[in-house]
Design a protein around this motif. Structure first.
Motif, PDB file in Angstrom:
ATOM      1  N   THR A 113       0.839  -1.196   0.000  1.00  0.00           N
ATOM      2  CA  THR A 113       0.000   0.000   0.000  1.00  0.00           C
ATOM      3  C   THR A 113       0.873   1.245   0.000  1.00  0.00           C
ATOM      4  OG1 THR A 113      -1.870   1.076   1.115  1.00  0.00           O
ATOM      5  CG2 THR A 113      -0.163   0.113   2.522  1.00  0.00           C
ATOM      6  N   ARG A 114       0.237   2.399   0.041  1.00  0.00           N
ATOM      7  CA  ARG A 114       0.937   3.679   0.136  1.00  0.00           C
ATOM      8  C   ARG A 114       0.737   4.233   1.540  1.00  0.00           C
ATOM      9  NH1 ARG A 114       2.460   6.166  -4.531  1.00  0.00           N
ATOM     10  NH2 ARG A 114       2.111   8.259  -3.689  1.00  0.00           N
ATOM     11  N   ALA A 115       1.828   4.613   2.159  1.00  0.00           N
ATOM     12  CA  ALA A 115       1.756   5.159   3.511  1.00  0.00           C
ATOM     13  C   ALA A 115       1.182   6.572   3.472  1.00  0.00           C
ATOM     14  CB  ALA A 115       3.147   5.184   4.145  1.00  0.00           C
ATOM     15  N   ALA A 122       7.325   9.067   9.520  1.00  0.00           N
ATOM     16  CA  ALA A 122       8.293   8.319  10.334  1.00  0.00           C
ATOM     17  C   ALA A 122       9.298   7.565   9.472  1.00  0.00           C
ATOM     18  CB  ALA A 122       7.559   7.352  11.254  1.00  0.00           C
ATOM     19  N   LEU A 123       8.826   6.951   8.385  1.00  0.00           N
ATOM     20  CA  LEU A 123       9.690   6.121   7.550  1.00  0.00           C
ATOM     21  C   LEU A 123      10.391   6.905   6.448  1.00  0.00           C
ATOM     22  CD1 LEU A 123       7.444   2.941   7.109  1.00  0.00           C
ATOM     23  CD2 LEU A 123       9.439   3.184   8.589  1.00  0.00           C
ATOM     24  N   GLY A 124       9.821   8.066   6.102  1.00  0.00           N
ATOM     25  CA  GLY A 124      10.378   8.825   4.991  1.00  0.00           C
ATOM     26  C   GLY A 124      10.133   8.146   3.661  1.00  0.00           C
ATOM     27  N   GLU A 125       9.116   7.304   3.587  1.00  0.00           N
ATOM     28  CA  GLU A 125       8.793   6.565   2.366  1.00  0.00           C
ATOM     29  C   GLU A 125       7.283   6.480   2.201  1.00  0.00           C
ATOM     30  OE1 GLU A 125      10.897   2.985   1.452  1.00  0.00           O
ATOM     31  OE2 GLU A 125      12.356   3.325   3.045  1.00  0.00           O
ATOM     32  N   ILE A 126       6.872   6.318   0.940  1.00  0.00           N
ATOM     33  CA  ILE A 126       5.450   6.209   0.629  1.00  0.00           C
ATOM     34  C   ILE A 126       5.060   4.772   0.315  1.00  0.00           C
ATOM     35  CG2 ILE A 126       3.632   6.894  -0.978  1.00  0.00           C
ATOM     36  CD1 ILE A 126       4.400   9.072   0.945  1.00  0.00           C
ATOM     37  N   GLU A 127       5.924   4.064  -0.435  1.00  0.00           N
ATOM     38  CA  GLU A 127       5.613   2.685  -0.832  1.00  0.00           C
ATOM     39  C   GLU A 127       5.962   1.749   0.317  1.00  0.00           C
ATOM     40  OE1 GLU A 127       4.041   2.104  -3.592  1.00  0.00           O
ATOM     41  OE2 GLU A 127       4.167   4.220  -4.172  1.00  0.00           O
ATOM     42  N   VAL A 128       4.948   1.152   0.938  1.00  0.00           N
ATOM     43  CA  VAL A 128       5.169   0.368   2.151  1.00  0.00           C
ATOM     44  C   VAL A 128       4.399  -0.947   2.113  1.00  0.00           C
ATOM     45  CG1 VAL A 128       5.558   2.428   3.569  1.00  0.00           C
ATOM     46  CG2 VAL A 128       3.236   1.480   3.367  1.00  0.00           C
ATOM     47  N   ILE A 129       4.735  -1.787   3.072  1.00  0.00           N
ATOM     48  CA  ILE A 129       3.945  -2.983   3.373  1.00  0.00           C
ATOM     49  C   ILE A 129       3.264  -2.727   4.705  1.00  0.00           C
ATOM     50  CG2 ILE A 129       4.001  -5.464   3.833  1.00  0.00           C
ATOM     51  CD1 ILE A 129       6.648  -5.515   2.189  1.00  0.00           C
ATOM     52  N   ILE A 149       6.322  -1.100   7.083  1.00  0.00           N
ATOM     53  CA  ILE A 149       7.730  -1.285   6.763  1.00  0.00           C
ATOM     54  C   ILE A 149       7.946  -0.929   5.295  1.00  0.00           C
ATOM     55  CG2 ILE A 149       8.184  -3.029   8.533  1.00  0.00           C
ATOM     56  CD1 ILE A 149       7.765  -5.192   6.451  1.00  0.00           C
ATOM     57  N   SER A 150       9.183  -0.601   4.949  1.00  0.00           N
ATOM     58  CA  SER A 150       9.529  -0.204   3.587  1.00  0.00           C
ATOM     59  C   SER A 150       9.319  -1.355   2.603  1.00  0.00           C
ATOM     60  CB  SER A 150      10.986   0.246   3.540  1.00  0.00           C
ATOM     61  OG  SER A 150      11.471   0.288   2.213  1.00  0.00           O
ATOM     62  N   ARG A 151       8.670  -1.054   1.478  1.00  0.00           N
ATOM     63  CA  ARG A 151       8.473  -2.082   0.456  1.00  0.00           C
ATOM     64  C   ARG A 151       9.807  -2.490  -0.167  1.00  0.00           C
ATOM     65  NH1 ARG A 151       4.086  -1.299  -4.355  1.00  0.00           N
ATOM     66  NH2 ARG A 151       2.894  -0.604  -2.530  1.00  0.00           N
ATOM     67  N   ASP A 152      10.721  -1.533  -0.355  1.00  0.00           N
ATOM     68  CA  ASP A 152      12.000  -1.840  -0.984  1.00  0.00           C
ATOM     69  C   ASP A 152      12.908  -2.646  -0.047  1.00  0.00           C
ATOM     70  OD1 ASP A 152      11.337  -0.553  -3.323  1.00  0.00           O
ATOM     71  OD2 ASP A 152      12.246   1.355  -2.741  1.00  0.00           O
ATOM     72  N   ARG A 153      13.011  -2.239   1.202  1.00  0.00           N
ATOM     73  CA  ARG A 153      13.932  -2.891   2.125  1.00  0.00           C
ATOM     74  C   ARG A 153      13.430  -4.270   2.541  1.00  0.00           C
ATOM     75  NH1 ARG A 153      16.031   0.882   6.816  1.00  0.00           N
ATOM     76  NH2 ARG A 153      17.908  -0.384   6.556  1.00  0.00           N
ATOM     77  N   PHE A 154      12.127  -4.505   2.414  1.00  0.00           N
ATOM     78  CA  PHE A 154      11.540  -5.795   2.801  1.00  0.00           C
ATOM     79  C   PHE A 154      10.896  -6.475   1.601  1.00  0.00           C
ATOM     80  CE2 PHE A 154      11.864  -3.560   6.820  1.00  0.00           C
ATOM     81  CZ  PHE A 154      12.237  -4.559   7.711  1.00  0.00           C
TER      82      PHE A 154
END
Length: 243
Positions: A113-115, A122-129, A149-154
């Motif tokens: 989803t999109r944060a 908090a995460l500094g990212e939009i594309e998340v799980i 959590i970050s979609r890219d890092r996870f």
């Protein structure tokens, strides 16, 4: 590189540069909590420094909580040790008065989803799980969690089989994705149970809730996870020791 050190400030003393180099290896998942890291003598040979320099670097990582010494066994990467820390706010015990074990966890959903709002900030990212979980003590629902959590890092987290998940997420983050949670900040507030949260916690809609917002960070102090956990305020406790 010099003496095998990572790119660190050459003005730093050798032990500090070695400490930073070793912490980079930990961050990349080259060592795991299951096996001891190389001996001080072996590291001294690899980096062409004295055993005393290695010991001082390792001491620094032990002090920072990244490594731990086990008597008679060696030095290991310290596994994430947050276990049931959120439950310090809800100190429940078994019927015989003994402390409860690690709380049970039930994964309700995992969604790409999109944060928005707090999670994105908090995460500094939009594309998340987004993960939703229900945590229970002695089969009694205690915490309802929404975790981002970050979609890219996870990458691939959403496709892991259910059997991969135990009661704790931080060990999974490290073992599967090489992300070691070093620290976390908790912010406590209070609110009222929405219909959805009330249903999960088995409390009346509008009941008072204790709400814990947590941001977890890796060893490079980058945010790894943001979560919001809600539990009944009736069982809430907070203890602060000031010295």
């Amino acid at each position: 590189m010099t003496n095998g050190f990572a790119q660190t400030d050459a003005r730093l003393p050798a032990y500090a540069r070695l400490r930073d180099t070793l912490s980079g290896r930990i961050a990349r998942g080259e060592w795991t909590p299951d096996q001891p890291i190389p001996s001080e003598a072996r590291l001294a040979g690899e980096f062409d420094v004295s055993v005393g320099t290695v010991r001082k670097a390792v001491d620094g990582l032990v002090g920072e909580g990244l490594l731990e010494r086990r008597q008679g066994s060696g030095t290991y990467v310290r596994a994430p040790s947050f276990n049931a820390t959120l439950f310090r706010f809800f100190p429940m015990r078994e019927s015989d008065g003994s402390p409860l074990s690690i709380p049970q966890s039930r994964m309700l959903d995992r969604t790409l989803t999109r944060a928005t709002g707090e999670a994105a900030q908090a995460l500094g990212e939009i594309e998340v799980i987004k993960i939703t979980r229900l945590r229970s003590l002695s089969d009694q629902p205690v915490l309802f969690e929404e975790i981002y959590i970050s979609r890219d890092r996870f990458d691939g987290f959403q496709d892991l089989p259910e059997s991969a998940f135990g009661p704790l997420l931080y060990p999974l983050y490290f073992e599967r994705f090489g992300l070691l949670v070093k620290r976390a900040t908790d912010e406590v507030s209070f609110g009222r149970a929405s219909d959805a949260v009330a249903g999960q916690l088995q409390v009346p809609q509008g009941d008072p809730l204790a709400i814990i917002r947590r941001t977890a960070f890796d060893i490079e102090d980058r945010p790894v996870e943001w979560r919001i956990a809600s539990g009944s305020a009736k069982g809430f406790r907070y203890v602060s020791e000031i010295k």
